[in-house]
Design an enzyme around this catalytic site. Structure first.
Site, PDB file in Angstrom:
ATOM      1  N   ASP A 105       0.211   1.754  -4.719  1.00  0.00           N
ATOM      2  CA  ASP A 105       0.648   0.721  -3.780  1.00  0.00           C
ATOM      3  C   ASP A 105       1.636  -0.257  -4.382  1.00  0.00           C
ATOM      4  O   ASP A 105       2.244  -1.048  -3.660  1.00  0.00           O
ATOM      5  CB  ASP A 105      -0.562  -0.103  -3.310  1.00  0.00           C
ATOM      6  CG  ASP A 105      -1.091  -1.003  -4.420  1.00  0.00           C
ATOM      7  OD1 ASP A 105      -0.980  -2.245  -4.318  1.00  0.00           O
ATOM      8  OD2 ASP A 105      -1.596  -0.471  -5.422  1.00  0.00           O
ATOM      9  N   ASP A 124      -6.706   0.111  -7.224  1.00  0.00           N
ATOM     10  CA  ASP A 124      -6.769  -1.086  -6.386  1.00  0.00           C
ATOM     11  C   ASP A 124      -5.675  -1.091  -5.328  1.00  0.00           C
ATOM     12  O   ASP A 124      -4.489  -0.908  -5.638  1.00  0.00           O
ATOM     13  CB  ASP A 124      -6.654  -2.331  -7.258  1.00  0.00           C
ATOM     14  CG  ASP A 124      -7.767  -2.397  -8.286  1.00  0.00           C
ATOM     15  OD1 ASP A 124      -8.910  -2.064  -7.935  1.00  0.00           O
ATOM     16  OD2 ASP A 124      -7.497  -2.778  -9.448  1.00  0.00           O
ATOM     17  N   ASP A 175      -3.610   5.559  -8.533  1.00  0.00           N
ATOM     18  CA  ASP A 175      -3.935   4.167  -8.799  1.00  0.00           C
ATOM     19  C   ASP A 175      -5.230   3.875  -8.053  1.00  0.00           C
ATOM     20  O   ASP A 175      -5.653   4.640  -7.181  1.00  0.00           O
ATOM     21  CB  ASP A 175      -2.789   3.275  -8.311  1.00  0.00           C
ATOM     22  CG  ASP A 175      -3.060   1.798  -8.529  1.00  0.00           C
ATOM     23  OD1 ASP A 175      -3.479   1.418  -9.634  1.00  0.00           O
ATOM     24  OD2 ASP A 175      -2.870   1.029  -7.569  1.00  0.00           O
TER      25      ASP A 175
END
Length: 222
Positions: free
Chosen positions: A183, A9, A7
């Site tokens: 996250d 961001d 991922d």
């Protein structure tokens, strides 16, 4: 094939590139600060809560691109890279990507942020392979506000990785090992699909799940 999926961001970056791009358009006078910030903050809270309507958000986020056109948008993004993204890129994240590349893993960034915002960022990390939300465009190349194909969001990330594999004549059966760094609770479907899920700088909900299931937790920026 060994597959290392990331991922973007709050995983490789200590910020949300989509949110930051929106704020940047305010800074350069493309949007009214009060109106945009109120809407952008609301969408961001929905994303963190796992309730975001991705199609509605894309219509909102790409509106300035359609208004200002390809050339001005590209020029603005170059400023965005120089002023916002490159200063935020941390050595720890760059090194993590490099380690996987050096080990011979196929590295792919898989993000729910659109391709316009993220392709230059992936290139800055030295990652040619990007799975991002693809934008519908008109004959002049301007975004229409629609999404082309399956959005790489929630379960769509699994579908898009499968499409990426299929385009290379592969399937999950050809992947001898797969890891995914993320996250966000939004990425639970892909985290559950890979052989090695890594909760990276995890939000509270993902942190709780990772702890319960014994997944590795990586606080990359501490």
């Amino acid at each position: 094939m060994k597959l290392a999926l990331f991922d973007l961001d709050h995983t490789l970056l200590p910020l949300d590139s989509d949110y930051s791009w929106g704020q940047f358009t305010v800074d350069i006078g493309w949007r009214d600060a009060q109106t945009h910030t109120r809407a952008n903050d609301a969408f961001y809270e929905q994303y963190k809560a796992g309730t975001l309507d991705i199609e509605e958000y894309i219509r909102f986020s790409v509106a300035p691109l359609a208004e200002h056109g390809v050339a001005k948008s590209d020029a603005a993004h170059r400023r965005f890279m120089d002023e916002v993204i490159l200063p935020a890129m941390r050595p720890e994240a760059i090194e993590l990507v490099f380690r996987h590349q050096a080990a011979g893993d196929q590295v792919v960034i898989v993000t729910a942020t659109n391709e316009f915002v993220t392709r230059p960022i992936a290139q800055a990390f030295g990652v040619p392979e990007l799975i991002a939300i693809e934008l519908e465009r008109d004959a002049a190349g301007n975004p229409t506000g629609g999404i082309r194909g399956t959005p790489s969001f929630r379960e769509g990330k699994v579908a898009r990785v499968e499409q990426w594999l299929a385009a290379r004549g592969l399937s999950w059966a050809d992947v001898t090992h797969s890891c995914f760094y993320s996250d966000s609770i939004n990425d639970l479907p892909l985290l559950e699909k890979v052989t090695e899920p890594v909760a990276t700088n995890p939000d509270p909900r993902l942190s709780a799940i990772a702890t319960e299931r014994g997944w590795r937790i990586l606080n990359l920026f501490e």
